[in-house]
Design a protein around this motif. Structure first.
Motif, PDB file in Angstrom:
ATOM      1  N   ASP A 281     -13.020   5.213  -2.617  1.00  0.00           N
ATOM      2  CA  ASP A 281     -13.805   6.040  -3.538  1.00  0.00           C
ATOM      3  C   ASP A 281     -14.037   7.436  -2.964  1.00  0.00           C
ATOM      4  O   ASP A 281     -13.930   8.446  -3.679  1.00  0.00           O
ATOM      5  CB  ASP A 281     -15.152   5.370  -3.825  1.00  0.00           C
TER       6      ASP A 281
ATOM      7  N   GLN B  16     -10.777   9.514  -3.100  1.00  0.00           N
ATOM      8  CA  GLN B  16     -10.463   9.991  -4.444  1.00  0.00           C
ATOM      9  C   GLN B  16     -11.356  11.164  -4.831  1.00  0.00           C
ATOM     10  O   GLN B  16     -10.902  12.125  -5.459  1.00  0.00           O
ATOM     11  CB  GLN B  16     -10.611   8.849  -5.446  1.00  0.00           C
TER      12      GLN B  16
ATOM     13  N   THR C 100      -5.247   5.072  -4.127  1.00  0.00           N
ATOM     14  CA  THR C 100      -5.875   4.820  -5.427  1.00  0.00           C
ATOM     15  C   THR C 100      -6.610   3.482  -5.372  1.00  0.00           C
ATOM     16  O   THR C 100      -6.449   2.700  -4.423  1.00  0.00           O
ATOM     17  CB  THR C 100      -4.837   4.773  -6.560  1.00  0.00           C
ATOM     18  N   VAL C 101      -7.371   3.195  -6.424  1.00  0.00           N
ATOM     19  CA  VAL C 101      -8.115   1.936  -6.473  1.00  0.00           C
ATOM     20  C   VAL C 101      -7.175   0.735  -6.476  1.00  0.00           C
ATOM     21  O   VAL C 101      -7.558  -0.367  -6.060  1.00  0.00           O
ATOM     22  CB  VAL C 101      -9.033   1.891  -7.716  1.00  0.00           C
ATOM     23  N   ASN C 102      -5.951   0.936  -6.930  1.00  0.00           N
ATOM     24  CA  ASN C 102      -4.987  -0.169  -6.979  1.00  0.00           C
ATOM     25  C   ASN C 102      -4.459  -0.560  -5.602  1.00  0.00           C
ATOM     26  O   ASN C 102      -3.757  -1.567  -5.471  1.00  0.00           O
ATOM     27  CB  ASN C 102      -3.811   0.202  -7.887  1.00  0.00           C
ATOM     28  N   ASP C 103      -4.789   0.227  -4.586  1.00  0.00           N
ATOM     29  CA  ASP C 103      -4.284  -0.029  -3.235  1.00  0.00           C
ATOM     30  C   ASP C 103      -5.253  -0.847  -2.388  1.00  0.00           C
ATOM     31  O   ASP C 103      -5.017  -1.038  -1.195  1.00  0.00           O
ATOM     32  CB  ASP C 103      -4.005   1.298  -2.517  1.00  0.00           C
ATOM     33  N   PHE C 104      -6.323  -1.344  -2.991  1.00  0.00           N
ATOM     34  CA  PHE C 104      -7.343  -2.034  -2.195  1.00  0.00           C
ATOM     35  C   PHE C 104      -6.767  -3.224  -1.430  1.00  0.00           C
ATOM     36  O   PHE C 104      -7.008  -3.381  -0.227  1.00  0.00           O
ATOM     37  CB  PHE C 104      -8.500  -2.512  -3.080  1.00  0.00           C
ATOM     38  N   ALA C 105      -6.020  -4.077  -2.109  1.00  0.00           N
ATOM     39  CA  ALA C 105      -5.488  -5.284  -1.464  1.00  0.00           C
ATOM     40  C   ALA C 105      -4.582  -4.922  -0.291  1.00  0.00           C
ATOM     41  O   ALA C 105      -4.654  -5.532   0.788  1.00  0.00           O
ATOM     42  CB  ALA C 105      -4.733  -6.139  -2.475  1.00  0.00           C
TER      43      ALA C 105
ATOM     44  N   GLU D 176       4.217   4.486   0.668  1.00  0.00           N
ATOM     45  CA  GLU D 176       4.734   3.442  -0.216  1.00  0.00           C
ATOM     46  C   GLU D 176       6.259   3.422  -0.200  1.00  0.00           C
ATOM     47  O   GLU D 176       6.909   4.476  -0.219  1.00  0.00           O
ATOM     48  CB  GLU D 176       4.240   3.678  -1.644  1.00  0.00           C
TER      49      GLU D 176
ATOM     50  N   GLN E  40     -13.667  -0.274   0.154  1.00  0.00           N
ATOM     51  CA  GLN E  40     -13.790   0.290  -1.192  1.00  0.00           C
ATOM     52  C   GLN E  40     -14.453   1.663  -1.143  1.00  0.00           C
ATOM     53  O   GLN E  40     -14.061   2.587  -1.868  1.00  0.00           O
ATOM     54  CB  GLN E  40     -14.605  -0.649  -2.085  1.00  0.00           C
TER      55      GLN E  40
ATOM     56  N   LYS F  79       5.751  -1.585  -2.185  1.00  0.00           N
ATOM     57  CA  LYS F  79       4.835  -2.080  -1.161  1.00  0.00           C
ATOM     58  C   LYS F  79       4.286  -0.931  -0.324  1.00  0.00           C
ATOM     59  O   LYS F  79       5.019  -0.014   0.055  1.00  0.00           O
ATOM     60  CB  LYS F  79       5.559  -3.073  -0.250  1.00  0.00           C
TER      61      LYS F  79
END
Length: 269
Positions: A41, A44, A8-13, A64, A37, A70
């Motif tokens: 995208d 998804q 998901t976008v929240n996993d970028f870091a 995860e 990124q 994490k």
């Protein structure tokens, strides 16, 4: 408990941290914010897309730890490679030099550049963070891709490939590339590796030798690594071999690491 899920976008870091940790030769995760990124995208979009045949879809998963939250690993599947950007390999074959008059018969190994795996599905981006490389976690991360492919076979090609990281040292220098660099290129292996990770492969068709390379003309160090994997990649290769993957003479253009293949319907998982 460990949970495998679509990225998901929240996993970028977390994805960027893994890209940094993966090091040289791991071209599917370049340390580039824009590329990472774009991978998120694209994944998804692919997971939600209605598909009746494989095209440019990319399925990127993260593993995860549900207790800590994490992300401890990644794995991915490319539905069909080489359709928009050419996919190059060397194929290790043979040629015969024969003279009945002189009573000479020599068989010589050659490397020929090709695009033979165009349209195949590719498993890639398998990475497990070092603190979690114990027990059966790596096996689970690898085999989960095959279960997804079996459940959604219409999304993938009949042939599945995996490009294995070839031999290089801690600084990212490849003996095979060093020979190519000396004769055809003027850039270091990490730079070429990075360009490929960014999708910039134009220089391959521009600078790579167009004719077959006689293996016995390469340096001894370059010859010795053809078809061999990086030490950190050996466990992943063993897992794939147990699943029925085989090496049929195709190797990477830059580090000469092997590409292995299997028919989707024959994968043991």
């Amino acid at each position: 408990m460990q949970v495998l899920r679509p990225i998901t976008v929240n996993d970028f870091a977390a994805l960027k941290e893994i890209a940094i940790e993966s090091g040289h030769g791991f071209t599917s995760l370049p340390v580039d914010d824009g590329q990472l990124q774009e991978k998120i995208d694209r994944a998804q979009s692919s997971f939600t897309k209605n598909v009746d045949k494989p095209l440019d879809e990319s399925y990127l998963f993260v593993l995860e730890d549900s207790e800590s939250g994490k992300v401890i690993g990644t794995t991915a599947i490319e539905a069909a490679v080489g359709l928009s950007v050419p996919l190059y390999h060397y194929h290790l074959g043979k040629t015969v030099h024969h003279s009945p008059t002189l009573n000479v018969y020599n068989t010589v190994d050659i490397l020929s550049m090709c695009n033979d795996y165009t349209g195949c599905s590719e498993i890639c981006t398998l990475f497990l963070r070092e603190d979690n490389r114990k027990g059966l976690t790596g096996r689970f991360l690898s085999r989960s891709r095959f279960l997804f492919m079996a459940q959604h076979s219409e999304r993938f090609a009949d042939t599945v490939i995996a490009e294995m990281r070839g031999v290089s040292d801690e600084a990212g220098h490849s003996p095979f590339w060093q020979w190519l660099q000396e004769h055809f290129f003027s850039i270091e292996f990490p730079q070429a590796d990075h360009l490929v990770g960014l999708g910039d492969k134009v220089f391959i068709s521009e600078l790579m030798p167009k004719y077959p390379i006689y293996v016995n003309l390469l340096s001894k160090k370059a010859q010795a690594v053809i078809g061999h994997v990086h030490d950190k990649t050996k466990p992943a290769l063993k897992l794939l071999e147990k699943e029925g993957f085989e090496h049929r003479g195709y190797v990477d253009l830059f580090d000469a690491g092997p590409t292995v293949e299997a028919k989707l319907g024959n994968i043991r998982s």
